[in-house]
Motif scaffolding. Structure first.
Motif, PDB file in Angstrom:
ATOM      1  N   LEU A  60     -45.027 -30.800  19.583  1.00 12.10           N
ATOM      2  CA  LEU A  60     -43.890 -30.321  20.047  1.00 12.10           C
ATOM      3  C   LEU A  60     -43.392 -29.230  18.980  1.00 12.10           C
ATOM      4  N   ASN A  61     -42.951 -28.100  19.679  1.00 16.17           N
ATOM      5  CA  ASN A  61     -42.201 -27.233  19.035  1.00 16.17           C
ATOM      6  C   ASN A  61     -40.508 -27.212  19.449  1.00 16.17           C
ATOM      7  N   LEU A  62     -39.502 -27.077  18.690  1.00 15.79           N
ATOM      8  CA  LEU A  62     -38.319 -26.633  19.052  1.00 15.79           C
ATOM      9  C   LEU A  62     -37.624 -25.707  18.409  1.00 15.79           C
ATOM     10  N   MET A  63     -36.923 -24.921  18.966  1.00 14.91           N
ATOM     11  CA  MET A  63     -36.031 -24.023  18.500  1.00 14.91           C
ATOM     12  C   MET A  63     -34.633 -24.043  18.955  1.00 14.91           C
ATOM     13  N   THR A  64     -33.427 -24.370  17.988  1.00 13.84           N
ATOM     14  CA  THR A  64     -32.197 -24.333  18.411  1.00 13.84           C
ATOM     15  C   THR A  64     -31.695 -23.066  18.590  1.00 13.84           C
ATOM     16  N   ILE A  65     -30.432 -22.951  18.973  1.00 14.59           N
ATOM     17  CA  ILE A  65     -29.666 -21.635  18.839  1.00 14.59           C
ATOM     18  C   ILE A  65     -29.626 -21.125  17.819  1.00 14.59           C
ATOM     19  N   GLY A  66     -29.151 -22.112  16.710  1.00 18.22           N
ATOM     20  CA  GLY A  66     -28.829 -21.664  15.366  1.00 18.22           C
ATOM     21  C   GLY A  66     -30.097 -21.052  14.434  1.00 18.22           C
ATOM     22  N   GLU A  67     -31.228 -21.378  15.103  1.00 15.10           N
ATOM     23  CA  GLU A  67     -32.676 -20.889  14.259  1.00 15.10           C
ATOM     24  C   GLU A  67     -33.049 -19.652  14.894  1.00 15.10           C
ATOM     25  N   SER A  68     -32.353 -19.095  16.112  1.00 15.09           N
ATOM     26  CA  SER A  68     -32.877 -17.932  16.648  1.00 15.09           C
ATOM     27  C   SER A  68     -32.168 -16.833  16.419  1.00 15.09           C
ATOM     28  N   ASN A  87     -29.154 -26.676  28.697  1.00 10.21           N
ATOM     29  CA  ASN A  87     -28.296 -25.825  29.683  1.00 10.21           C
ATOM     30  C   ASN A  87     -27.545 -24.962  28.814  1.00 10.21           C
ATOM     31  N   CYS A  88     -28.286 -23.619  28.060  1.00 10.79           N
ATOM     32  CA  CYS A  88     -27.466 -22.892  27.223  1.00 10.79           C
ATOM     33  C   CYS A  88     -26.665 -21.914  27.783  1.00 10.79           C
ATOM     34  N   GLN A 118     -24.575 -14.914  19.909  1.00  9.84           N
ATOM     35  CA  GLN A 118     -24.427 -14.540  21.249  1.00  9.84           C
ATOM     36  C   GLN A 118     -23.853 -15.914  21.722  1.00  9.84           C
ATOM     37  N   PHE A 119     -23.823 -17.020  21.106  1.00 13.83           N
ATOM     38  CA  PHE A 119     -23.218 -18.248  21.418  1.00 13.83           C
ATOM     39  C   PHE A 119     -22.272 -18.547  20.547  1.00 13.83           C
ATOM     40  N   PRO A 120     -21.182 -19.458  21.089  1.00 11.72           N
ATOM     41  CA  PRO A 120     -20.201 -20.197  20.163  1.00 11.72           C
ATOM     42  C   PRO A 120     -21.007 -20.904  19.157  1.00 11.72           C
ATOM     43  N   GLU A 121     -20.173 -21.064  18.018  1.00 10.75           N
ATOM     44  CA  GLU A 121     -20.557 -21.871  16.840  1.00 10.75           C
ATOM     45  C   GLU A 121     -20.782 -23.544  17.100  1.00 10.75           C
ATOM     46  N   SER A 122     -20.300 -23.987  18.148  1.00 12.75           N
ATOM     47  CA  SER A 122     -20.402 -25.298  18.371  1.00 12.75           C
ATOM     48  C   SER A 122     -21.853 -25.570  19.278  1.00 12.75           C
TER      49      SER A 122
END
Length: 139
Positions: free
Chosen positions: A30-38, A69-70, A43-47
């Motif tokens: 399993l590989n996961l990437m969060t918004i914060g790691e990308s 659901n980004c 382009q996304f809210p800090e939350s």
């Protein structure tokens, strides 16, 4: 022509939990990437920094891909699964995008993305979501 077809699942905030469940159930890597790691984090809210942008569970020749659901909004049943086609070339991506867009709705036009794939997405005239990609590094 196309190399493979995989399911791409969309979750309403519990992608990490679900993908770990599938890993425990089926095994695999399993590989996961969060918004914060990308590179797209600005382009996304800090939350949303801990929101899963992409996950891949590789089980031999089979892959389950997923994300939270980004884009926000409702995630009705039927819109929570996309079909992902791994294509043989950028030309094939362009051709299939044009054909699937006829009478449908282009969502993201084909372009080189930050993760290295030539990628696009479209909803066809029957309401099914398609993701098309070509990866030069996986050739």
């Amino acid at each position: 022509m196309m190399k493979r077809l995989d399911a791409y699942l969309f979750f309403d905030g519990n992608c990490r939990e679900a993908m770990n469940f599938y890993k425990d159930t089926f095994g695999g890597e399993l590989n996961l990437m969060t918004i914060g790691e990308s590179p797209a984090k600005n382009q996304f809210p800090e939350s949303m920094v801990d929101t899963v942008l992409h996950a891949g569970l590789i089980i031999g020749d089979f892959t389950i891909m997923a994300s939270d659901n980004c884009m926000g909004g409702d995630l009705p049943k039927g819109k929570d699964v996309s079909l992902h086609l791994s294509c043989e070339s950028t030309e094939e991506v362009d051709l299939l995008f044009d054909k699937l867009s006829a009478g449908g709705q282009p969502l993201m036009p084909p372009k080189e993305e930050f993760w290295g794939d030539y990628f696009c997405s479209v909803t066809d005239k029957y309401g099914f979501n398609w993701m098309l990609s070509f990866s030069a590094q996986r050739q």
